[in-house]
Motif scaffolding. Sequence first.
Motif, PDB file in Angstrom:
ATOM      1  N   TYR A   1       0.841  -1.197   0.000  1.00  0.00           N
ATOM      2  CA  TYR A   1       0.000   0.000   0.000  1.00  0.00           C
ATOM      3  C   TYR A   1       0.879   1.252   0.000  1.00  0.00           C
ATOM      4  O   TYR A   1       1.987   1.222   0.528  1.00  0.00           O
ATOM      5  CB  TYR A   1      -0.916  -0.002   1.231  1.00  0.00           C
ATOM      6  CG  TYR A   1      -1.927  -1.123   1.190  1.00  0.00           C
ATOM      7  CD1 TYR A   1      -3.137  -0.970   0.524  1.00  0.00           C
ATOM      8  CD2 TYR A   1      -1.632  -2.354   1.769  1.00  0.00           C
ATOM      9  CE1 TYR A   1      -4.055  -2.019   0.453  1.00  0.00           C
ATOM     10  CE2 TYR A   1      -2.540  -3.411   1.699  1.00  0.00           C
ATOM     11  CZ  TYR A   1      -3.747  -3.228   1.037  1.00  0.00           C
ATOM     12  OH  TYR A   1      -4.636  -4.263   0.956  1.00  0.00           O
TER      13      TYR A   1
ATOM     14  N   TYR B   1      -6.106  -2.598   5.791  1.00  0.00           N
ATOM     15  CA  TYR B   1      -6.141  -3.970   5.252  1.00  0.00           C
ATOM     16  C   TYR B   1      -5.961  -4.977   6.389  1.00  0.00           C
ATOM     17  O   TYR B   1      -6.695  -5.957   6.488  1.00  0.00           O
ATOM     18  CB  TYR B   1      -5.057  -4.158   4.192  1.00  0.00           C
ATOM     19  CG  TYR B   1      -4.655  -5.595   3.952  1.00  0.00           C
ATOM     20  CD1 TYR B   1      -5.464  -6.448   3.189  1.00  0.00           C
ATOM     21  CD2 TYR B   1      -3.482  -6.123   4.510  1.00  0.00           C
ATOM     22  CE1 TYR B   1      -5.104  -7.778   2.986  1.00  0.00           C
ATOM     23  CE2 TYR B   1      -3.120  -7.446   4.317  1.00  0.00           C
ATOM     24  CZ  TYR B   1      -3.925  -8.268   3.556  1.00  0.00           C
ATOM     25  OH  TYR B   1      -3.574  -9.578   3.370  1.00  0.00           O
TER      26      TYR B   1
ATOM     27  N   ARG C   1      -8.972  -5.527   8.609  1.00  0.00           N
ATOM     28  CA  ARG C   1     -10.174  -6.134   8.022  1.00  0.00           C
ATOM     29  C   ARG C   1     -10.357  -7.596   8.411  1.00  0.00           C
ATOM     30  O   ARG C   1     -11.351  -8.200   8.075  1.00  0.00           O
ATOM     31  CB  ARG C   1     -10.108  -6.055   6.485  1.00  0.00           C
ATOM     32  CG  ARG C   1     -10.538  -4.717   5.945  1.00  0.00           C
ATOM     33  CD  ARG C   1     -11.088  -4.858   4.547  1.00  0.00           C
ATOM     34  NE  ARG C   1     -10.112  -5.365   3.600  1.00  0.00           N
ATOM     35  CZ  ARG C   1      -9.324  -4.599   2.849  1.00  0.00           C
ATOM     36  NH1 ARG C   1      -9.400  -3.292   2.956  1.00  0.00           N
ATOM     37  NH2 ARG C   1      -8.480  -5.121   1.997  1.00  0.00           N
TER      38      ARG C   1
END
Lengths: 146, 116
Positions: B101, B110, B113
């Motif tokens: 990223y 991320y 999640r």
Amino acid sequence: MQLRNRMKLELLSLPENVRLARVAVAAFASEIDYNVNDLEEIKVAVSEAVSNAIIHGYQQKPDGVVKLTASLFADALEIIIEDQGKGIKELEKALETNSSSDPERMGLGFVFMRSFMDEVELTSAPGEGTTVKMSKKLPGEAQAET
Amino acid sequence: MDLELKKMGSVLAVRVGGEFDLQAVDYCRQEIDQKIRAEGFKDILFDLERVTFIDSSGLGVILGRYRKAREKEGKVAISNNSSRVAKILELSGITRLIPVYPSTSQALKYLARGVG
């Protein structure tokens, strides 16, 4: 082929000398009209070859000698990195990705050397050491071919 | 090489700066693994934004930590915004295993999640 300049270095097989080797070659190559990107690629290729000599050739023992020769010819920069360490039994296998005997190194060294240099030649014999000879065309030469 | 280990929620954020090569790897490995053992982190963020040089030795540290994290069903992400480092990550194939990223906040999202 006409030799324009040459540098020879002998380094002990110490991890800190990986940086020294790549910085010295980058300084030598900075005389040439390479761009920053080319110089970065040369640094990675040298770093990989010297790291391999230390890790695989000398099995991380600090008293081995890594010889580095950088030669500037009329059309290319040639870099030779030699060790007199363990040597490689199966050359073809050593050139494959994931071939590394160290599970954390992925055998990527030769992938980077081949990607960043125009030619890479590996010669080795068990018990006698390994020599990596690689070259990169000079900027004008690379353009002339494309 | 500079190494900074920081707890960010349940994630171990590993911030590497400078040259990530053979000289740095033993120290990095030891420090990261010791922190993981001591505090039980499963997810790791490698922040490479201040890395000025990386080769297969540095990548090996990341890959090794990724393999260990997977054994514990943990996740690993990389944050990087340097094209120099991005080229090495791409060429190595590590991006097929570990998502990259452009910022730490996106990488942390991320990791937050959960599995997937």
